[in-house]
Design a protein around this motif. Structure first.
Motif, PDB file in Angstrom:
ATOM      1  N   ASP A   4       0.855  -1.185   0.000  1.00 51.38           N
ATOM      2  CA  ASP A   4       0.000   0.000   0.000  1.00 51.38           C
ATOM      3  C   ASP A   4       0.892   1.235   0.000  1.00 51.38           C
ATOM      4  O   ASP A   4       1.747   1.382   0.872  1.00 51.38           O
ATOM      5  CB  ASP A   4      -0.906   0.015   1.229  1.00 51.38           C
ATOM      6  N   THR A   6       1.079   5.507  -0.420  1.00 49.54           N
ATOM      7  CA  THR A   6       0.368   6.785  -0.439  1.00 49.54           C
ATOM      8  C   THR A   6       1.251   7.813  -1.130  1.00 49.54           C
ATOM      9  O   THR A   6       2.407   7.998  -0.746  1.00 49.54           O
ATOM     10  CB  THR A   6       0.056   7.261   0.996  1.00 49.54           C
ATOM     11  N   THR A   8       1.447  11.793  -2.201  1.00 47.58           N
ATOM     12  CA  THR A   8       0.843  13.114  -1.991  1.00 47.58           C
ATOM     13  C   THR A   8       1.529  14.111  -2.910  1.00 47.58           C
ATOM     14  O   THR A   8       2.753  14.247  -2.873  1.00 47.58           O
ATOM     15  CB  THR A   8       0.991  13.559  -0.525  1.00 47.58           C
ATOM     16  N   GLN A  42      -4.003  13.372  -3.081  1.00 44.86           N
ATOM     17  CA  GLN A  42      -3.420  12.196  -2.462  1.00 44.86           C
ATOM     18  C   GLN A  42      -3.969  10.946  -3.149  1.00 44.86           C
ATOM     19  O   GLN A  42      -5.175  10.837  -3.375  1.00 44.86           O
ATOM     20  CB  GLN A  42      -3.769  12.182  -0.978  1.00 44.86           C
ATOM     21  N   TYR A  43      -3.056  10.040  -3.473  1.00 43.41           N
ATOM     22  CA  TYR A  43      -3.450   8.786  -4.115  1.00 43.41           C
ATOM     23  C   TYR A  43      -3.082   7.635  -3.190  1.00 43.41           C
ATOM     24  O   TYR A  43      -1.945   7.568  -2.705  1.00 43.41           O
ATOM     25  CB  TYR A  43      -2.708   8.600  -5.440  1.00 43.41           C
ATOM     26  N   ARG A  44      -4.016   6.754  -2.942  1.00 46.11           N
ATOM     27  CA  ARG A  44      -3.735   5.534  -2.182  1.00 46.11           C
ATOM     28  C   ARG A  44      -3.771   4.381  -3.175  1.00 46.11           C
ATOM     29  O   ARG A  44      -4.802   4.118  -3.794  1.00 46.11           O
ATOM     30  CB  ARG A  44      -4.778   5.325  -1.083  1.00 46.11           C
ATOM     31  N   GLU A  78       4.927   7.405   0.484  1.00 48.59           N
ATOM     32  CA  GLU A  78       4.995   6.678   1.746  1.00 48.59           C
ATOM     33  C   GLU A  78       4.546   5.241   1.475  1.00 48.59           C
ATOM     34  O   GLU A  78       3.419   5.027   1.007  1.00 48.59           O
ATOM     35  CB  GLU A  78       4.062   7.348   2.748  1.00 48.59           C
TER      36      GLU A  78
ATOM     37  N   THR B   8      -8.811  15.394   5.067  1.00 51.07           N
ATOM     38  CA  THR B   8      -8.727  14.499   3.912  1.00 51.07           C
ATOM     39  C   THR B   8     -10.139  14.070   3.535  1.00 51.07           C
ATOM     40  O   THR B   8     -10.868  13.534   4.355  1.00 51.07           O
ATOM     41  CB  THR B   8      -7.881  13.261   4.246  1.00 51.07           C
ATOM     42  N   SER B  10     -12.542  11.909   0.966  1.00 50.21           N
ATOM     43  CA  SER B  10     -12.540  10.859  -0.055  1.00 50.21           C
ATOM     44  C   SER B  10     -13.968  10.431  -0.365  1.00 50.21           C
ATOM     45  O   SER B  10     -14.882  10.671   0.415  1.00 50.21           O
ATOM     46  CB  SER B  10     -11.702   9.670   0.401  1.00 50.21           C
ATOM     47  N   LYS B  39      -8.344   8.237  -5.114  1.00 50.97           N
ATOM     48  CA  LYS B  39      -7.853   9.617  -5.104  1.00 50.97           C
ATOM     49  C   LYS B  39      -8.583  10.387  -4.018  1.00 50.97           C
ATOM     50  O   LYS B  39      -9.799  10.280  -3.899  1.00 50.97           O
ATOM     51  CB  LYS B  39      -8.095  10.255  -6.471  1.00 50.97           C
ATOM     52  N   GLN B  40      -7.817  11.130  -3.234  1.00 54.85           N
ATOM     53  CA  GLN B  40      -8.397  11.926  -2.155  1.00 54.85           C
ATOM     54  C   GLN B  40      -7.951  13.368  -2.291  1.00 54.85           C
ATOM     55  O   GLN B  40      -6.874  13.632  -2.801  1.00 54.85           O
ATOM     56  CB  GLN B  40      -7.896  11.404  -0.798  1.00 54.85           C
ATOM     57  N   GLN B  42      -6.748  16.520  -0.169  1.00 61.12           N
ATOM     58  CA  GLN B  42      -6.249  16.843   1.162  1.00 61.12           C
ATOM     59  C   GLN B  42      -6.025  18.350   1.266  1.00 61.12           C
ATOM     60  O   GLN B  42      -5.453  18.961   0.365  1.00 61.12           O
ATOM     61  CB  GLN B  42      -4.947  16.093   1.407  1.00 61.12           C
TER      62      GLN B  42
END
Lengths: 80, 80
Positions: A4, A6, A8, A42-44, A78, B8, B10, B39-40, B42
Motif C-alpha cells: 500500500d 500513499t 501526496t 493524495q493517491y492511495r 509513503e 482528507t 474521499s 484519489k483523495q 487533502q
C-alpha cells in the motif's frame, strides 16, 4: 507482494493556486480565521512489487511519468 | 492560537470514480501491477482557535458546510 503506497502531490511553494485561494476566502466568509490553505492530491495505491524498495521506486516512476509535473509539483511517497 | 489542521476528503466506498479508474488503467499501461487506486483531496489549513477541540470543531464545520458533500464523501480531520 502487495504494497500500500500513499502518494501526496502538492504545488511547489510560491506557485499560485486560485482554487486554494477561493476556498480560503470562502472559509473566511463563513466567519473562521484562516491564515493558510494548501490543497494536495493524495493517491492511495496498492502495487505489486518484490520488496518495499521496489514499491517505492515504482511509485516514484508513476509520479514522474504520470501524476506529477516536476516543474510545478513536489511529491511525497509513503510505503506502508 | 494557530492550529495546523489536515482535512482528507474521499469518496465513500462503492462510489464510482472515473478519474481514479482512468489513472489506474494508465498505470497498468506503464507496465506496473496496480490493484486499487483511490484519489483523495487533502487540505492543509492553518486556523485560529482557542484550543485543539475548537480547531477540530471548526474543521468539521468547514467540511460540512463547504468542502464535503455528506451524501458521497467521508472526511478525516487531524489537528496537529
Amino acid at each position: 507482494m502487495k504494497y500500500d503506497v500513499t502518494i501526496t502531490i502538492s504545488l511547489k511553494e510560491g506557485m499560485l493556486n486560485p482554487e486554494a485561494e477561493a476556498i480560503r476566502r470562502a472559509i473566511a466568509h463563513l466567519g473562521y480565521g484562516v491564515d493558510y490553505l494548501q490543497k494536495q492530491d493524495q493517491y492511495r495505491i496498492t502495487l505489486d512489487a518484490v520488496n518495499k524498495q521496489e514499491a517505492e521506486k515504482i511509485a516514484g516512476s508513476i509520479c514522474e511519468r504520470l501524476l506529477a509535473n516536476p516543474v510545478i509539483h513536489t511529491y511525497v511517497i509513503e510505503v506502508i
